[in-house]
Design a protein around this motif. Structure first.
Motif, PDB file in Angstrom:
ATOM      1  N   MET A 223       7.404 -15.884  23.497  1.00 52.21           N
ATOM      2  CA  MET A 223       6.336 -16.549  22.732  1.00 52.21           C
ATOM      3  C   MET A 223       5.003 -16.348  23.884  1.00 52.21           C
ATOM      4  O   MET A 223       4.072 -16.292  23.693  1.00 52.21           O
ATOM      5  N   ILE A 224       5.405 -16.386  25.385  1.00 53.64           N
ATOM      6  CA  ILE A 224       4.329 -16.621  26.101  1.00 53.64           C
ATOM      7  C   ILE A 224       4.132 -15.015  26.858  1.00 53.64           C
ATOM      8  O   ILE A 224       3.031 -14.616  26.879  1.00 53.64           O
ATOM      9  N   GLU A 225       5.093 -14.175  26.787  1.00 62.68           N
ATOM     10  CA  GLU A 225       5.059 -12.766  27.508  1.00 62.68           C
ATOM     11  C   GLU A 225       4.705 -11.776  26.372  1.00 62.68           C
ATOM     12  O   GLU A 225       4.011 -10.558  26.871  1.00 62.68           O
ATOM     13  N   ALA A 226       5.056 -11.986  25.195  1.00 63.00           N
ATOM     14  CA  ALA A 226       4.948 -10.994  24.097  1.00 63.00           C
ATOM     15  C   ALA A 226       4.530 -11.666  22.759  1.00 63.00           C
ATOM     16  O   ALA A 226       5.147 -11.531  21.744  1.00 63.00           O
ATOM     17  N   PRO A 227       3.183 -12.543  22.869  1.00 62.86           N
ATOM     18  CA  PRO A 227       2.986 -13.077  21.380  1.00 62.86           C
ATOM     19  C   PRO A 227       2.547 -12.183  20.395  1.00 62.86           C
ATOM     20  O   PRO A 227       2.708 -12.430  19.203  1.00 62.86           O
ATOM     21  N   ALA A 229       3.796  -9.224  19.406  1.00 63.71           N
ATOM     22  CA  ALA A 229       4.868  -8.826  18.695  1.00 63.71           C
ATOM     23  C   ALA A 229       5.332 -10.048  17.674  1.00 63.71           C
ATOM     24  O   ALA A 229       5.921  -9.510  16.539  1.00 63.71           O
ATOM     25  N   ILE A 230       5.189 -11.101  18.192  1.00 67.56           N
ATOM     26  CA  ILE A 230       5.921 -12.259  17.323  1.00 67.56           C
ATOM     27  C   ILE A 230       4.744 -12.418  16.129  1.00 67.56           C
ATOM     28  O   ILE A 230       5.160 -12.772  14.998  1.00 67.56           O
ATOM     29  N   ILE A 231       3.672 -12.502  16.509  1.00 72.71           N
ATOM     30  CA  ILE A 231       2.305 -12.644  15.463  1.00 72.71           C
ATOM     31  C   ILE A 231       2.569 -11.602  14.416  1.00 72.71           C
ATOM     32  O   ILE A 231       2.714 -11.827  13.325  1.00 72.71           O
ATOM     33  N   SER A 232       2.584 -10.281  14.887  1.00 76.23           N
ATOM     34  CA  SER A 232       2.595  -9.379  13.970  1.00 76.23           C
ATOM     35  C   SER A 232       3.890  -9.227  13.077  1.00 76.23           C
ATOM     36  O   SER A 232       4.193  -9.020  11.942  1.00 76.23           O
ATOM     37  N   GLY A 233       5.247  -9.323  13.736  1.00 72.55           N
ATOM     38  CA  GLY A 233       6.440  -9.531  13.087  1.00 72.55           C
ATOM     39  C   GLY A 233       6.434 -10.575  12.055  1.00 72.55           C
ATOM     40  O   GLY A 233       6.765 -10.319  10.875  1.00 72.55           O
ATOM     41  N   ALA A 234       5.784 -11.763  12.478  1.00 66.07           N
ATOM     42  CA  ALA A 234       5.806 -12.824  11.352  1.00 66.07           C
ATOM     43  C   ALA A 234       5.012 -12.450  10.060  1.00 66.07           C
ATOM     44  O   ALA A 234       5.405 -12.666   9.067  1.00 66.07           O
ATOM     45  N   LEU A 259      -0.280 -23.155  23.057  1.00 65.45           N
ATOM     46  CA  LEU A 259      -1.337 -22.760  23.459  1.00 65.45           C
ATOM     47  C   LEU A 259      -1.530 -21.304  23.556  1.00 65.45           C
ATOM     48  O   LEU A 259      -2.750 -20.613  23.022  1.00 65.45           O
ATOM     49  N   CYS A 260      -0.573 -20.598  23.663  1.00 68.27           N
ATOM     50  CA  CYS A 260      -0.583 -19.331  24.205  1.00 68.27           C
ATOM     51  C   CYS A 260      -0.587 -18.452  22.732  1.00 68.27           C
ATOM     52  O   CYS A 260      -1.357 -17.512  22.606  1.00 68.27           O
ATOM     53  N   LEU A 261       0.396 -18.924  21.893  1.00 65.34           N
ATOM     54  CA  LEU A 261       0.131 -18.348  20.566  1.00 65.34           C
ATOM     55  C   LEU A 261      -0.909 -18.453  19.759  1.00 65.34           C
ATOM     56  O   LEU A 261      -1.697 -17.657  19.193  1.00 65.34           O
TER      57      LEU A 261
END
Length: 271
Positions: A223-227, A229-234, A259-261
């Protein structure tokens, strides 16, 4: 543990903060759960709550392991049907090439994690004692590794806008073709979960970012290093399943990832 939940449309992200409260005060003592949003007493005083000890790894960046010299890949890696091999011994393959295709609806495609040559067919014994066929690949030629491998998997641009152009079948077909499965132990094929059921519509998608196990912080680091990908995937998963709201569960003991997300989501929404 107290949950503060806000609901947003699927074009946005809602963040569920999981507030952990130690009722006895010292790390590792008895802990409980309470919520203002669940009927009943709202407490679960029992269970095992070991010290988290995330400090040993939470500030360590993700490291990419060097490519192995040989891999052996069982054709059965989930609770569904075995995959069917599409390669032959002595065949030269590149990293990410399709090695086996799904053997049924609840099954998954299998891709090569390295470049090399397919070896003689082998049988392996799974942890449950079952004997299954496997594909063995011996590394040969240049291998993608290090930061290049990280960027290949999680880098690049991830779509977060105009997702309406992707219908559910387009998304689920792409997920199935990629061989994406869950990592909870059963390796359940993800496309099966995303296919909408008209008789049981899904209104909410929950992304579990809470890591209860001691020491483990891979989700935290992702979640810190690849936000992106997580946001798009969700967002794509919600689009496929027909969900109108998305919740991401994050432990309050890990405010940095929250905070990062949030910061990255605001940046992606900005024109």
């Amino acid at each position: 543990m107290r949950q503060n939940i806000k609901t947003y449309p699927a074009q946005q992200l809602a963040y569920v903060q999981t507030n952990i409260q130690n009722y006895c005060g010292s790390e590792g003592d008895k802990m409980g759960f309470s919520s203002n949003y669940i009927e009943g007493k709202g407490t679960f005083p029992h269970g095992v709550h070991p010290p988290e000890r995330k400090r040993f790894s939470e500030d360590s960046a993700i490291e990419v392991m060097p490519p192995p010299k040989q891999v052996t890949l069982p054709l059965l890696q989930n609770i569904g049907a075995p995959s069917k091999s599409v390669v032959k011994p002595k065949q030269t393959i590149a990293c990410n090439d399709l090695l086996a295709e799904a053997g049924g609806f609840v099954s998954s495609n299998l891709h090569a994690p390295i470049s090399g040559k397919v070896q003689k067919n082998v049988n392996v014994t799974l942890p449950n004692g079952r004997h299954v066929s496997a594909i063995s690949v011996k590394a040969d030629g240049d291998q993608i590794s290090g930061q290049a491998l990280f960027d290949d998997v999680l880098g690049g641009e991830w779509p977060t806008t105009d997702l309406e152009k992707y219908d559910s079948k387009t998304i689920t077909d792409a997920v199935q073709k990629a061989g994406i499965v869950g990592l909870g132990g059963a390796a359940f094929p993800t496309h099966v979960k995303l296919i909408p059921n008209p008789n049981k519509p899904v209104d909410t998608l929950i992304i579990n970012g809470c890591e209860c196990e001691p020491y483990l912080t891979p989700d935290y680091r992702l979640m810190i290093e690849a936000p992106d990908a997580i946001i798009s995937g969700a967002l794509l998963a919600a689009q496929a399943a027909g969900a109108k709201s998305i919740y991401i569960g994050i432990e309050k003991t890990s405010p940095k990832q929250l905070l990062c997300l949030k910061k990255r989501h605001r940046e992606l929404e900005s024109p």
